[in-house]
Design a protein around this motif. Structure first.
Motif, PDB file in Angstrom:
ATOM      1  N   MET A 139       1.711 -11.821  16.907  1.00  0.00           N
ATOM      2  CA  MET A 139       1.196 -10.919  16.517  1.00  0.00           C
ATOM      3  C   MET A 139      -0.217 -10.817  15.950  1.00  0.00           C
ATOM      4  N   SER A 140      -1.621 -10.335  16.381  1.00  0.00           N
ATOM      5  CA  SER A 140      -2.817 -10.280  16.685  1.00  0.00           C
ATOM      6  C   SER A 140      -2.991  -9.594  15.038  1.00  0.00           C
ATOM      7  N   LEU A 141      -4.104  -9.398  14.962  1.00  0.00           N
ATOM      8  CA  LEU A 141      -4.590  -8.667  14.168  1.00  0.00           C
ATOM      9  C   LEU A 141      -4.588  -7.115  14.105  1.00  0.00           C
ATOM     10  N   ALA A 142      -5.223  -7.047  14.932  1.00  0.00           N
ATOM     11  CA  ALA A 142      -5.379  -5.496  15.814  1.00  0.00           C
ATOM     12  C   ALA A 142      -4.308  -5.075  16.158  1.00  0.00           C
ATOM     13  N   PHE A 143      -3.361  -6.020  16.733  1.00  0.00           N
ATOM     14  CA  PHE A 143      -2.164  -5.174  16.248  1.00  0.00           C
ATOM     15  C   PHE A 143      -1.064  -4.774  15.323  1.00  0.00           C
ATOM     16  N   GLY A 144      -1.316  -5.848  13.854  1.00  0.00           N
ATOM     17  CA  GLY A 144      -0.725  -5.239  13.194  1.00  0.00           C
ATOM     18  C   GLY A 144      -0.861  -4.528  12.179  1.00  0.00           C
ATOM     19  N   VAL A 145      -2.496  -4.284  12.382  1.00  0.00           N
ATOM     20  CA  VAL A 145      -3.508  -3.318  11.333  1.00  0.00           C
ATOM     21  C   VAL A 145      -3.215  -1.407  12.221  1.00  0.00           C
ATOM     22  N   ALA A 146      -2.596  -2.250  13.129  1.00  0.00           N
ATOM     23  CA  ALA A 146      -2.597  -1.045  13.877  1.00  0.00           C
ATOM     24  C   ALA A 146      -0.490   0.022  13.651  1.00  0.00           C
ATOM     25  N   ILE A 147       0.389  -1.246  13.364  1.00  0.00           N
ATOM     26  CA  ILE A 147       0.941  -1.277  13.137  1.00  0.00           C
ATOM     27  C   ILE A 147       1.217  -0.342  11.612  1.00  0.00           C
ATOM     28  N   TYR A 148       1.002  -1.111  11.246  1.00  0.00           N
ATOM     29  CA  TYR A 148       0.583  -1.013   9.421  1.00  0.00           C
ATOM     30  C   TYR A 148       0.601   0.729   9.363  1.00  0.00           C
ATOM     31  N   PHE A 149      -1.029   1.023   9.790  1.00  0.00           N
ATOM     32  CA  PHE A 149      -1.506   2.497  10.006  1.00  0.00           C
ATOM     33  C   PHE A 149       0.038   3.584  10.416  1.00  0.00           C
ATOM     34  N   VAL A 150       0.422   2.776  11.279  1.00  0.00           N
ATOM     35  CA  VAL A 150       1.559   3.449  12.265  1.00  0.00           C
ATOM     36  C   VAL A 150       2.704   4.233  11.114  1.00  0.00           C
ATOM     37  N   ILE A 151       2.702   2.546   9.925  1.00  0.00           N
ATOM     38  CA  ILE A 151       3.839   2.878   8.999  1.00  0.00           C
ATOM     39  C   ILE A 151       3.577   4.135   8.009  1.00  0.00           C
ATOM     40  N   TRP A 152       2.662   3.426   7.799  1.00  0.00           N
ATOM     41  CA  TRP A 152       1.778   4.488   6.399  1.00  0.00           C
ATOM     42  C   TRP A 152       1.427   5.600   6.740  1.00  0.00           C
TER      43      TRP A 152
END
Length: 98
Positions: free
Chosen positions: A1-14
């Protein structure tokens, strides 16, 4: 998992969890036993406690993200493990003819 993908997933969850947390403990001025201020809707929260809700959202989002991260990176649950998904056989590429 790339950093950008991880940040995007976290943002959607948040963001989704923020809307789940916002109604916690909301009381109107009438329910709190005080008069509502002029210019505000009668249904406006008396004390919304947004900082507490943002902290709670961040903590719960971190836990949910850790669970999803473990599933995605460590393959705890694969699509083949879900019983109602259709089973597809792997298709192998034919050798290229030159």
């Amino acid at each position: 998992m790339s950093l950008a993908f991880g940040v995007a997933i976290y943002f959607v969850i948040w963001w989704v969890l923020l809307f789940a947390v916002l109604p916690w403990g909301v009381r109107t001025s009438e329910e709190a036993g005080e008069a509502s201020n002029p210019g505000f809707a009668d249904s406006a929260p008396h004390r919304p406690r947004l900082l507490l809700k943002i902290v709670a959202t961040t903590i719960v989002s971190g836990i949910v993200f850790a669970f999803i991260y473990a599933i995605m990176v460590h393959h705890i649950i694969r699509l083949d493990d879900i019983p109602f998904f259709p089973r597809y056989e792997r298709v192998q590429e034919a050798p290229h003819a030159n």
